[in-house]
Design an enzyme around this catalytic site. Structure first.
Site, PDB file in Angstrom:
ATOM      1  N   LYS A   1       4.402   7.012   0.554  1.00  0.00           N
ATOM      2  CA  LYS A   1       4.588   5.851   1.419  1.00  0.00           C
ATOM      3  C   LYS A   1       4.027   6.102   2.812  1.00  0.00           C
ATOM      4  O   LYS A   1       3.259   5.302   3.345  1.00  0.00           O
ATOM      5  CB  LYS A   1       6.081   5.498   1.525  1.00  0.00           C
ATOM      6  CG  LYS A   1       6.684   5.034   0.215  1.00  0.00           C
ATOM      7  CD  LYS A   1       8.111   4.554   0.388  1.00  0.00           C
ATOM      8  CE  LYS A   1       9.062   5.661   0.779  1.00  0.00           C
ATOM      9  NZ  LYS A   1       9.220   6.706  -0.259  1.00  0.00           N
ATOM     10  N   THR A   2       4.425   7.209   3.379  1.00  0.00           N
ATOM     11  CA  THR A   2       3.956   7.523   4.725  1.00  0.00           C
ATOM     12  C   THR A   2       2.442   7.744   4.721  1.00  0.00           C
ATOM     13  O   THR A   2       1.733   7.323   5.641  1.00  0.00           O
ATOM     14  CB  THR A   2       4.702   8.768   5.251  1.00  0.00           C
ATOM     15  OG1 THR A   2       6.104   8.512   5.174  1.00  0.00           O
ATOM     16  CG2 THR A   2       4.324   9.083   6.685  1.00  0.00           C
TER      17      THR A   2
ATOM     18  N   ASP B   1       7.831   2.193   9.228  1.00  0.00           N
ATOM     19  CA  ASP B   1       8.155   3.212   8.222  1.00  0.00           C
ATOM     20  C   ASP B   1       9.677   3.335   8.099  1.00  0.00           C
ATOM     21  O   ASP B   1      10.405   2.947   9.015  1.00  0.00           O
ATOM     22  CB  ASP B   1       7.542   4.560   8.639  1.00  0.00           C
ATOM     23  CG  ASP B   1       7.412   5.524   7.464  1.00  0.00           C
ATOM     24  OD1 ASP B   1       7.753   5.128   6.327  1.00  0.00           O
ATOM     25  OD2 ASP B   1       6.962   6.672   7.665  1.00  0.00           O
ATOM     26  N   GLU B   2      10.164   3.875   7.008  1.00  0.00           N
ATOM     27  CA  GLU B   2      11.612   4.092   6.785  1.00  0.00           C
ATOM     28  C   GLU B   2      12.401   2.806   7.056  1.00  0.00           C
ATOM     29  O   GLU B   2      13.447   2.828   7.716  1.00  0.00           O
ATOM     30  CB  GLU B   2      12.129   5.222   7.694  1.00  0.00           C
ATOM     31  CG  GLU B   2      11.386   6.535   7.584  1.00  0.00           C
ATOM     32  CD  GLU B   2      11.755   7.361   6.351  1.00  0.00           C
ATOM     33  OE1 GLU B   2      12.492   6.846   5.485  1.00  0.00           O
ATOM     34  OE2 GLU B   2      11.285   8.506   6.251  1.00  0.00           O
TER      35      GLU B   2
ATOM     36  N   ARG C   1      13.456  16.636  -1.367  1.00  0.00           N
ATOM     37  CA  ARG C   1      12.671  17.347  -0.346  1.00  0.00           C
ATOM     38  C   ARG C   1      11.929  18.523  -0.952  1.00  0.00           C
ATOM     39  O   ARG C   1      10.989  19.054  -0.380  1.00  0.00           O
ATOM     40  CB  ARG C   1      13.564  17.893   0.791  1.00  0.00           C
ATOM     41  CG  ARG C   1      14.304  16.873   1.646  1.00  0.00           C
ATOM     42  CD  ARG C   1      13.440  15.773   2.130  1.00  0.00           C
ATOM     43  NE  ARG C   1      13.490  14.628   1.215  1.00  0.00           N
ATOM     44  CZ  ARG C   1      12.639  13.618   1.245  1.00  0.00           C
ATOM     45  NH1 ARG C   1      11.649  13.622   2.103  1.00  0.00           N
ATOM     46  NH2 ARG C   1      12.741  12.614   0.386  1.00  0.00           N
TER      47      ARG C   1
ATOM     48  N   GLN D   1      17.035   5.730  -0.188  1.00  0.00           N
ATOM     49  CA  GLN D   1      17.069   6.729   0.881  1.00  0.00           C
ATOM     50  C   GLN D   1      17.698   6.178   2.151  1.00  0.00           C
ATOM     51  O   GLN D   1      17.464   6.692   3.248  1.00  0.00           O
ATOM     52  CB  GLN D   1      15.658   7.235   1.177  1.00  0.00           C
ATOM     53  CG  GLN D   1      15.068   8.048   0.046  1.00  0.00           C
ATOM     54  CD  GLN D   1      13.761   8.718   0.439  1.00  0.00           C
ATOM     55  OE1 GLN D   1      13.714   9.543   1.341  1.00  0.00           O
ATOM     56  NE2 GLN D   1      12.702   8.352  -0.243  1.00  0.00           N
TER      57      GLN D   1
END
Ligand SMILES: Nc1ncnc2c1ncn2[C@@H]1O[C@H](COP(=O)(O)OP(=O)(O)OP(=O)(O)O)[C@@H](O)[C@H]1O
Length: 723
Positions: A34-35, A221-222, A598, A252
């Site tokens: 995504k990032t 983002d996020e 992660r 998330q």
DNA sequence: CGAACAGAAATTTTT
DNA sequence: TTTCTGTTCG
């Protein structure tokens, strides 16, 4: 250089990059890029669509992510990419407010209050309203006000919606007064930064129009961790061009406690009916085993937008689950695994639920001489001496800041006690002027007669400092702390503690110097602003060869080859505070999903049979989240006690608080600043500086008998003494 | 006014 | 268990 056909991306990612016009939601699981897409999209806009950098607003979750975005764009496209607005919501809004907040009757030189400052104001309010802090615990009141601001509820709206209830009625009174006070002090709190920007835009359409026109493209983002105010802000900003791209993963969302509203992302298609939705399904980060574990955990939550995730990486190694006898044994195991794995230290991250869990792990790492870095917990800028220094600067910057003034008016001791301060406060409130003004004209108030000389000495110093503001910032900061007597007082005290404080003060002065080099136009205001808005995670340097320790929250968006999740126990993770609410348990589960995903290569999960928690020994069961992972994905190594029953390190008492020294181990003694040691020849001395070099320490010790000496611990044969 | 002491409270996550 | 708050006394 950048290839504009984006061959390094997959089909879906490319589709997302090319979909530049209109609202776009990229909803995808962890590690699906995504990032990566967001960064490439900005590059595409600049390079292929010839958008000017200043027409782009990219909101990231941390300042570090913003800096990284800019750096990667610069590498792809050259320096001109630096001109895009890439920042957190808060930084972007502060920038907007500095230029426009006068419209809302705040000074452009507003200070930003942190939680401690906010609590001071709330306590003032309680006192003035004759409410007891038993019935209205300041923290709870603060959290209610903070949530209200996240929801864009003004004091009036708050009263209208909730005022019927007695308790909320009282809180609404506090909220009213609290806001009035902040305004009078020329200060905004964290939540105001967003809320006031929204109000500014809503009340001044011309200002809004300016920014709407400017930001042709808005990217966030996020997005799953945005709150209502932020949603409103983004909607306003993208209101004209409607080129809004939001990126996130509903699984998330972990900041509900801070007002994050998962509905923002779940309801995006409702709020922007013409929105395009793109899902990314290939995970590039983790092994199949790790993904399977993550999916099996998160599937226990209800009301998700289900997502498929697959990887072309193989199964990889099983997840290792280790049960320690105690938290010391757990830490010992983590350290042992790090030592036994042949890779650099920065490939490891140790994640935990609470900052307090880091202590034991830090001690174990120190004893093994493994370099590490702890992120989160007490920020450097939150140390008492640094906050004092900041308060001085704030008062110079904005004399209306009564909270900062109260903090330092008698620090160091100037004989201005609580009674005088209270009198000044009352006069200031009655006459509706700054406490600073009252102090300055103390001679006019008979009540202050006894304190007049001391109080005016103080205001004289501040005014003198005001005049010398032109000089370089670091010199100015130093000058402030000398002239006000702060540094001299610490020097005179000359205790173990004051020496540490002085060190920190000088580090603070260097940080001012560092700041000067980051900008062409350094100002005191911007320096203070940066301090308020940095998070510890912004200082994380992944190239530094050290194991990194942080909370699961801080780890969001990061990735590491080897990840340890420590304290996987009922009561710790999930936290016992979430037991009573299903929503909160689901949030803990999402946090676990974040933690697990992660890891790129290997995931370790550790827990302890007994652990000392808040002063009591607890026997915690294995975390339910671990039980949700299919057993065939897990390997359980034998517990330490049966494997090596002779090793005493697991029952070893940690060396943390240097003044209360524990017995050092034979193999590797640890030293830290402030400890008292005994030397065969030189006698008793205090460690001024301890630098860990490989297996040894380079020490600077002030001996009672013969002054300061530098020596290596390995040769010196030192013994520690209790103070 | 300020230092020292005693007793109580409160222990998640953070831009 | 630690950290903060209030009280007392010089
Ligand atoms: N098409 C691709 N090919 C190879 N690697 C990729 C590709 N896309 C992304 N990656 C890599 O996958 C990893 C995860 O990417 P990224 O951080 O962008 O994911 P994310 O969806 O933002 O993750 P999270 O939701 O956990 O924040 C990164 O190391 C990135 O370099």
């Amino acid at each position: 250089m950048l290839d504009l056909t984006f061959p390094h991306l997959n089909d879906k990612q490319r589709e997302a990059v090319f979909a530049t016009d209109g609202p776009l939601l990229i909803l995808a699981g962890a590690g699906s890029g995504k990032t990566t897409v967001l960064i490439n999209k900005v590059a595409y806009l600049l390079k292929s669509k010839n958008v000017q950098p200043y027409n782009i607003l990219a909101i990231t979750f941390t300042n570090k992510a913003a800096a990284e975005l800019k750096m990667r764009l610069e590498n792809m496209l050259g320096v001109y990419a630096q001109d895009i607005w890439a920042s957190t919501f808060h930084s972007a809004c502060v920038k907007i407010l500095r230029g426009n907040i006068k419209n809302l009757d705040y000074p452009s030189q507003f200070n930003i209050y942190d939680t401690a400052d906010q609590l001071t104001v709330i306590k003032e309010c309680l006192r003035e309203l004759n409410l007891s802090d038993k019935n209205f615990p300041p923290k709870q009141v603060l959290s209610a006000i903070s949530r209200a601001k996240d929801e864009l509820l003004t004091p009036d709206l708050f009263e209208q919606t909730l005022g019927g209830d007695y308790r909320f009625g009282q809180i609404s009174k506090i909220y009213h007064l609290y806001n009035r006070k902040l305004k009078r002090y020329g200060a905004v709190d964290f939540d105001d930064i967003i809320m006031l920007t929204v109000q500014l835009f809503e009340q001044y359409p011309d200002v809004l129009s300016l920014y709407q026109t400017k930001f042709k493209y808005v990217l966030v983002d996020e997005y799953q961790d945005t709150n209502h105010a932020q949603y409103r802000l983004v909607s306003l900003l993208a209101g004209k061009h409607r080129n809004l791209c939001v990126v996130g993963d509903d699984d998330q969302s972990i900041y509900k406690f801070r007002g994050a509203d998962i509905e923002n992302i779940l309801g995006f298609e409702k709020q922007f009916p013409e929105a395009k939705v793109i899902k990314l399904e290939e995970n590039y980060r983790s092994t199949q085993t790790i993904l399977d574990a993550a999916n099996n955990i998160i599937k226990n939550n209800i009301g998700r937008k289900g997502k498929q995730l697959w990887t072309s990486k193989g199964a990889g190694d099983k997840i290792i689950l280790y049960k320690g006898q105690t938290e010391y044994d757990e830490a010992r195991y983590i350290v042992q695994q790090i030592e036994q794995t042949a890779t650099s230290y920065n490939d490891f991250a140790v994640l935990y639920r609470m900052n307090s869990q880091s202590r034991v792990i830090e001690d174990a790492l120190t004893r093994a001489a493994i370099p590490y870095r702890v992120l989160g917990g007490l920020r450097f800028y939150d140390r008492k001496e640094i906050k004092d220094a900041i308060a001085y600067l704030r008062v110079v910057f904005n004399k209306g800041d009564n909270v900062s003034l109260k903090r330092i008016i008698n620090e160091p001791k100037r004989g201005i006690g609580a009674t005088t301060v209270e009198k000044v406060e009352q006069i200031a409130a009655r006459e509706e002027i700054d406490m600073f003004e009252v102090c300055k004209n103390a001679n006019r108030y008979p009540q202050l007669e006894r304190a007049v000389v001391r109080v005016r000495q103080f205001t004289d110093v501040i005014e003198r400092l005001n005049i010398i503001q032109q000089q370089p910032l670091d010199a100015f900061v130093q000058e402030v702390l000398i002239q006000t007597g702060y540094i001299p007082a610490l020097e005179q005290e000359n205790s173990v503690e004051s020496v540490t404080r002085l060190e920190n003060i000088y580090e603070f002065i260097s940080s001012a110097k560092e700041y000067i080099h980051t900008t062409d136009t350094p100002t005191l205001g911007e320096f203070l602003e940066n301090i308020s808005l940095v998070a510890d995670i912004d200082n994380y340097d992944e190239t530094q060869n050290a194991v990194v320790l942080m909370t699961l929250h801080s780890a969001k968006g990061l990735e590491f080859p080897f990840v340890f999740i420590a304290g996987a126990e009922e009561g710790v993770f999930p936290s016992y505070l979430s037991f009573s609410s299903n929503d909160e348990l689901e949030e803990e589960r999402r946090l676990c999903y974040v933690g697990v995903t992660r890891a790129k290569e290997q995931l370790y999960i550790t827990h302890a049979a007994t652990r000392t928690l808040f002063g009591a020994t607890k026997h915690n069961l294995l975390s339910r989240f671990v039980e949700e992972i299919p057993t065939e994905l897990i390997d359980r190594p034998a517990s330490h006690m049966t494997a090596q029953p002779k090793d005493i390190s697991s029952i070893y008492i940690p060396v943390y608080n240097q003044s209360k020294t524990a017995k050092p181990s034979k193999q590797m003694m640890s030293f830290s600043t402030g400890e008292t040691v005994l030397h065969k020849k030189f006698g008793r001395g205090i460690i001024l500086k301890a630098v860990n070099v490989g297996n040894d320490y380079h020490l600077e010790i002030a001996f009672d008998s013969c002054g300061t000496k530098q020596l290596m611990a390995a040769y010196a044969n030192l013994t520690k003494v209790e103070n």
